[in-house]
Design a protein around this motif. Structure first.
Motif, mmCIF file in Angstrom:
data_model
loop_
_atom_site.group_PDB
_atom_site.id
_atom_site.type_symbol
_atom_site.label_atom_id
_atom_site.label_comp_id
_atom_site.label_asym_id
_atom_site.label_seq_id
_atom_site.Cartn_x
_atom_site.Cartn_y
_atom_site.Cartn_z
ATOM 1 N N ILE A 23 21.308 -18.636 93.236
ATOM 2 C CA ILE A 23 21.656 -17.370 93.884
ATOM 3 C C ILE A 23 23.163 -17.152 93.879
ATOM 4 N N HIS A 24 23.913 -18.149 94.339
ATOM 5 C CA HIS A 24 25.359 -17.994 94.541
ATOM 6 C C HIS A 24 26.164 -18.030 93.246
ATOM 7 N N SER A 25 25.526 -18.369 92.135
ATOM 8 C CA SER A 25 26.231 -18.348 90.846
ATOM 9 C C SER A 25 25.870 -17.109 90.024
ATOM 10 N N ASP A 26 24.917 -16.330 90.497
ATOM 11 C CA ASP A 26 24.463 -15.147 89.765
ATOM 12 C C ASP A 26 25.452 -13.994 89.959
ATOM 13 N N LEU A 27 25.924 -13.435 88.866
ATOM 14 C CA LEU A 27 26.923 -12.370 88.916
ATOM 15 C C LEU A 27 26.407 -11.144 89.662
ATOM 16 N N LEU A 35 31.989 -13.797 99.732
ATOM 17 C CA LEU A 35 32.252 -15.125 99.193
ATOM 18 C C LEU A 35 32.393 -15.050 97.682
ATOM 19 N N THR A 36 33.114 -15.986 97.116
ATOM 20 C CA THR A 36 33.261 -16.015 95.670
ATOM 21 C C THR A 36 32.017 -16.597 95.026
ATOM 22 N N ARG A 37 31.784 -16.234 93.798
ATOM 23 C CA ARG A 37 30.643 -16.740 93.043
ATOM 24 C C ARG A 37 30.848 -18.219 92.756
ATOM 25 N N HIS A 38 29.780 -19.000 92.874
ATOM 26 C CA HIS A 38 29.862 -20.430 92.607
ATOM 27 C C HIS A 38 29.846 -20.668 91.100
ATOM 28 N N LEU A 39 30.785 -21.480 90.651
ATOM 29 C CA LEU A 39 30.882 -21.801 89.227
ATOM 30 C C LEU A 39 30.261 -23.151 88.904
ATOM 31 N N THR A 40 30.164 -24.016 89.915
ATOM 32 C CA THR A 40 29.572 -25.341 89.717
ATOM 33 C C THR A 40 28.631 -25.650 90.878
ATOM 34 N N ILE A 41 27.755 -26.601 90.662
ATOM 35 C CA ILE A 41 26.862 -27.042 91.725
ATOM 36 C C ILE A 41 27.661 -27.652 92.866
ATOM 37 N N GLU A 42 28.832 -28.197 92.569
ATOM 38 C CA GLU A 42 29.671 -28.767 93.628
ATOM 39 C C GLU A 42 30.160 -27.678 94.584
ATOM 40 N N ASP A 43 30.403 -26.463 94.088
ATOM 41 C CA ASP A 43 30.748 -25.344 94.977
ATOM 42 C C ASP A 43 29.630 -25.133 95.995
ATOM 43 N N THR A 44 28.406 -25.182 95.526
ATOM 44 C CA THR A 44 27.253 -24.986 96.398
ATOM 45 C C THR A 44 27.081 -26.159 97.353
ATOM 46 N N ASN A 45 27.253 -27.367 96.853
ATOM 47 C CA ASN A 45 27.158 -28.543 97.719
ATOM 48 C C ASN A 45 28.180 -28.487 98.841
ATOM 49 N N GLN A 46 29.391 -28.046 98.538
ATOM 50 C CA GLN A 46 30.428 -27.947 99.565
ATOM 51 C C GLN A 46 30.054 -26.901 100.604
ATOM 52 N N MET A 47 29.513 -25.781 100.173
ATOM 53 C CA MET A 47 29.079 -24.742 101.099
ATOM 54 C C MET A 47 28.003 -25.307 102.035
ATOM 55 N N ILE A 48 27.049 -26.036 101.472
ATOM 56 C CA ILE A 48 25.977 -26.612 102.287
ATOM 57 C C ILE A 48 26.540 -27.646 103.257
ATOM 58 N N ARG A 49 27.476 -28.469 102.800
ATOM 59 C CA ARG A 49 28.094 -29.449 103.711
ATOM 60 C C ARG A 49 28.795 -28.745 104.863
ATOM 61 N N ASN A 50 29.440 -27.615 104.593
ATOM 62 C CA ASN A 50 30.072 -26.829 105.667
ATOM 63 C C ASN A 50 29.022 -26.311 106.640
ATOM 64 N N TRP A 51 27.897 -25.844 106.105
ATOM 65 C CA TRP A 51 26.813 -25.374 106.964
ATOM 66 C C TRP A 51 26.265 -26.507 107.831
ATOM 67 N N ILE A 52 26.100 -27.695 107.240
ATOM 68 C CA ILE A 52 25.597 -28.855 107.975
ATOM 69 C C ILE A 52 26.571 -29.224 109.094
ATOM 70 N N ARG A 53 27.852 -29.241 108.787
ATOM 71 C CA ARG A 53 28.859 -29.569 109.798
ATOM 72 C C ARG A 53 28.793 -28.570 110.954
ATOM 73 N N TYR A 54 28.679 -27.279 110.637
ATOM 74 C CA TYR A 54 28.592 -26.260 111.676
ATOM 75 C C TYR A 54 27.344 -26.480 112.530
#
Length: 65
Positions: A23-27, A35-54
């Protein structure tokens, strides 16, 4: 988990990374988001880690930055 008749909120988890990356990498899907479009799976992983922390800090929800 938080649940109402119309909503189920589950704690974010990295197991959702592939689906969220699709979803987040689709133009088209991201053309009107703040939010900016995700270019790598690591962008998405970081977003999820932020959500988990919250979630861990507030016991619900996700943080949209």
């Amino acid at each position: 988990m938080l649940m109402t008749k119309r909503l189920i909120m589950v704690k974010p988890d990295l197991k959702y990374a592939d689906e969220l990356f699709n979803i987040h990498s689709d133009l088209i899907a991201t053309q009107f988001t703040l939010l900016t479009r995700h270019l790598t799976i690591e962008d998405t992983n970081q977003m999820i880690r932020n959500w988990i922390r919250y979630w861990d800090e507030n016991n619900y929800g996700i943080l949209f930055l």
